[in-house]
Design a protein around this motif. Structure first.
Motif, PDB file in Angstrom:
ATOM      1  N   THR A  22       9.238   1.681   3.287  1.00  0.00           N
ATOM      2  CA  THR A  22       8.089   0.958   2.736  1.00  0.00           C
ATOM      3  C   THR A  22       8.045   1.056   1.219  1.00  0.00           C
ATOM      4  O   THR A  22       7.605   0.123   0.542  1.00  0.00           O
ATOM      5  N   TRP A  23       8.465   2.178   0.668  1.00  0.00           N
ATOM      6  CA  TRP A  23       8.603   2.302  -0.788  1.00  0.00           C
ATOM      7  C   TRP A  23       9.735   3.272  -1.096  1.00  0.00           C
ATOM      8  O   TRP A  23      10.174   4.037  -0.235  1.00  0.00           O
ATOM      9  N   ARG A  24      10.221   3.202  -2.320  1.00  0.00           N
ATOM     10  CA  ARG A  24      11.320   4.061  -2.755  1.00  0.00           C
ATOM     11  C   ARG A  24      10.822   5.506  -2.948  1.00  0.00           C
ATOM     12  O   ARG A  24       9.628   5.768  -2.958  1.00  0.00           O
ATOM     13  N   TYR A  48      -0.997  -0.857  -8.669  1.00  0.00           N
ATOM     14  CA  TYR A  48      -0.743  -2.202  -8.124  1.00  0.00           C
ATOM     15  C   TYR A  48      -1.326  -3.281  -9.033  1.00  0.00           C
ATOM     16  O   TYR A  48      -0.647  -4.269  -9.367  1.00  0.00           O
ATOM     17  N   ALA A 190       0.787   1.188  -1.978  1.00  0.00           N
ATOM     18  CA  ALA A 190       2.033   1.834  -2.402  1.00  0.00           C
ATOM     19  C   ALA A 190       3.203   0.858  -2.302  1.00  0.00           C
ATOM     20  O   ALA A 190       4.026   0.746  -3.219  1.00  0.00           O
ATOM     21  N   ARG A 191       3.272   0.139  -1.201  1.00  0.00           N
ATOM     22  CA  ARG A 191       4.350  -0.833  -1.022  1.00  0.00           C
ATOM     23  C   ARG A 191       4.271  -1.939  -2.072  1.00  0.00           C
ATOM     24  O   ARG A 191       5.281  -2.315  -2.683  1.00  0.00           O
ATOM     25  N   ASP A 194       5.282  -0.560  -5.476  1.00  0.00           N
ATOM     26  CA  ASP A 194       6.716  -0.270  -5.507  1.00  0.00           C
ATOM     27  C   ASP A 194       7.540  -1.557  -5.644  1.00  0.00           C
ATOM     28  O   ASP A 194       8.511  -1.610  -6.413  1.00  0.00           O
TER      29      ASP A 194
END
Length: 416
Positions: A22-24, A48, A190-191, A194
Motif C-alpha cells: 500500500t505504501w513504500r 497528503y 498514507a497510500r 506515498d
C-alpha cells in the motif's frame, strides 16, 4: 495502481499476483522541505494535502510506531459537525464535507457511513440548548432537526422512555453525521501521500530538535538527524512530551479516554446515539459489535489503558439508556491518549520558533477533524497564513482573551 471493482475481480481470477504494498518503506533522506512528526490521521492527511493541494512532495512523515497504531486506530469512529461556536462549527463543517468525498478523492474504501447522530434531550434546559446549537449549525451550512419524544421513539423504540429520573424529551438529530472505519482512514491517506512522493518512515522516534538562533533546522531521531526547512508536530496526546524537547510548555494536559466494544449482535442500532443525562455514546459496527465510550479517566496519563471506575460509569450510563444492554457481554476495551486543551478547542499554528509548527489540543474531536485538520495544516505550512476556518486556533488566544469554550467549563481540561 488505482483500486476499483474491476481490479478486485481481475486479481481474484489471476491469483492475486498483481497487488503491490500500500505504501513504500523508505529510509529517511538527509533533509526535506517539510518533516511531519506523527504518522496518525492528522499527520498523514497533512502530507497528503501538502502534495495534492500545494504540490509540495519533498515531505517526510515520521512515526515512532506503525501507521494506524495510535489514536487514529483507537477511537469510536464518529464523524459530525454539530458544534455551537463560530470558532468551531465552520471548521468541523469543512471536515464533514471532506469526509463526504474522501473515498473517491484518495481512492480507498474508508467505509464512510452517514447514518446520523442523535443527541438525546432529558430536560427543558437541554432542549433550549439543543435548539440554540441546531440553529447555529444551520447558519453555518450544516443540518439539524429537533425531535420530540415521539420522533425519537419512532427511531429507537428500545430506549428507556419511562425512566422517571432521565425522561427522554426529544433529541437533536444530525443526519449527515455517522461513522468511518478509523484505521482505513490512516491507510488511505498514507497510500495517497506515498503515491505523490511523500516518504512515510515508521519506527522512527523523535529524540530532539536542532534549533539555532531561534530557527528549527530539523529533528534528531532514532534513525539519525533529518534536516528540514519546516517541522510540523501533530502527535495528539504526546504533544507535551514532544514539544518539551523544543523547550515549549503547552496549554494542554494528556488524559486517557477508554472505548469499548461488545460481542457481535444482529443489527439493532442503525445510527449513533448520545445520552444527555450521562456521558455515554454508542453505535454499531459492521461486524455487529456495539462501539461505545464515555468520560475520561480524569487524571493525567500517557497510558493507552484505563481503570475500572470509568468502565463501571460507562456501563451504568448505557444501562440507564438501553436496559437491554444488561444481557450483552463486553468483548474488549482500549484507551487513547487525549490532548486536552484548556478551553476544549484545538491549535493549528506557528510557534515562536521559526520553522516549527504545532497541531494539537483536539480533546474529543480529533478523529472527526482529520480531513480539515490536514487541509488547514497543509495550508498553514505552504503559505504561512492560517486557513480562514482555522484562524481562531491560535496558540496565543488565551493571552488575547479569545478562548473557544464550547462547553462553558472554563480552564479545566478534563471537563471539556
Amino acid at each position: 495502481m488505482r483500486y476499483s471493482g474491476l481490479k478486485v475481480i481481475k486479481e481474484a481470477l489471476t491469483g492475486h499476483k498483481g497487488w503491490r504494498p500500500t505504501w513504500r518503506d523508505p529510509e529517511p533522506k538527509k533533509s526535506y522541505d517539510v518533516v511531519i512528526i506523527g504518522g496518525g490521521g492528522h499527520g498523514l492527511a497533512t502530507a497528503y494535502y501538502l502534495a495534492k493541494n500545494h504540490g509540495i512532495t519533498n515531505v517526510a512523515v515520521i512515526e515512532k510506531g506503525w501507521i494506524g497504531g495510535g489514536n487514529v486506530g483507537r477511537n469510536t469512529t464518529i464523524i459530525r459537525s454539530n458544534y455551537l461556536l463560530d470558532g468551531n462549527e465552520p471548521f468541523y463543517e469543512l471536515s464533514l464535507q471532506l469526509w463526504e468525498g474522501l473515498e473517491q478523492d484518495f481512492n480507498y474504501n474508508a467505509m464512510v457511513s452517514q447514518r446520523g447522530i442523535l443527541n438525546l434531550v432529558h430536560t427543558d434546559a437541554q432542549r433550549d440548548a439543543a435548539r440554540r446549537r441546531g440553529n447555529a449549525m444551520i447558519l453555518n451550512g450544516s443540518d439539524a432537526e429537533l425531535l420530540d419524544t415521539d420522533g425519537v421513539r419512532a427511531m429507537y423504540p428500545f430506549l428507556n422512555f419511562n425512566d422517571a429520573r432521565f425522561p427522554i424529551k426529544g433529541g437533536l438529530l444530525h443526519r449527515r453525521g455517522g461513522t468511518v472505519r478509523h484505521d482505513a482512514v490512516a491507510w488511505g491517506y498514507a497510500r495517497g501521500a506515498d503515491l505523490r512522493g511523500v516518504d512515510i518512515i515508521q519506527n522512527c522516534e523523535v529524540t530532539g530538535f536542532k534549533i539555532e538562533n531561534g530557527k528549527c533546522l530539523g529533528v534528531e531521531t532514532t534513525k539519525g538527524f533529518i534536516g528540514a526547512n519546516k517541522v510540523a508536530s501533530c502527535v495528539a496526546g504526546s504533544s507535551s512530551r514532544v514539544m518539551e524537547k523544543a523547550g515549549m510548555r503547552l496549554p494542554i494536559e494528556s488524559h486517557v479516554l477508554q472505548a469499548f466494544v461488545s460481542e457481535g449482535l444482529k443489527p439493532v442500532l442503525d445510527g449513533v446515539i448520545t445520552f444527555g443525562a450521562g456521558h455515554f455514546y454508542c453505535s454499531q459496527s459492521d461486524k455487529g459489535g456495539l462501539v461505545f465510550g464515555g468520560d475520561l479517566d480524569m487524571y493525567n496519563s500517557y497510558a493507552q489503558r484505563g481503570n475500572l471506575p470509568v468502565v463501571e460509569d460507562v456501563m451504568e450510563g448505557g444501562m440507564a439508556l438501553i436496559p437491554a444492554l444488561g444481557r450483552v457481554r463486553m468483548l474488549r476495551s482500549w484507551g487513547g491518549i487525549m490532548d486536552m486543551s484548556m478551553d476544549g478547542s484545538p491549535f493549528i499554528d506557528r510557534t515562536h520558533i521559526d520553522g516549527l509548527y504545532f497541531n494539537g489540543g483536539w480533546c474529543y474531536g480529533g478523529f472527526k477533524a482529520t480531513p480539515a485538520s490536514g487541509w488547514c495544516y497543509a495550508h498553514l505550512l505552504a503559505t504561512d497564513t492560517p486557513h480562514k476556518v482555522a484562524s481562531a486556533y491560535r496558540l496565543d488566544r488565551f493571552r488575547r482573551g479569545c478562548m473557544i469554550d464550547e462547553k462553558g467549563q472554563g480552564a479545566q481540561p478534563n471537563l471539556h
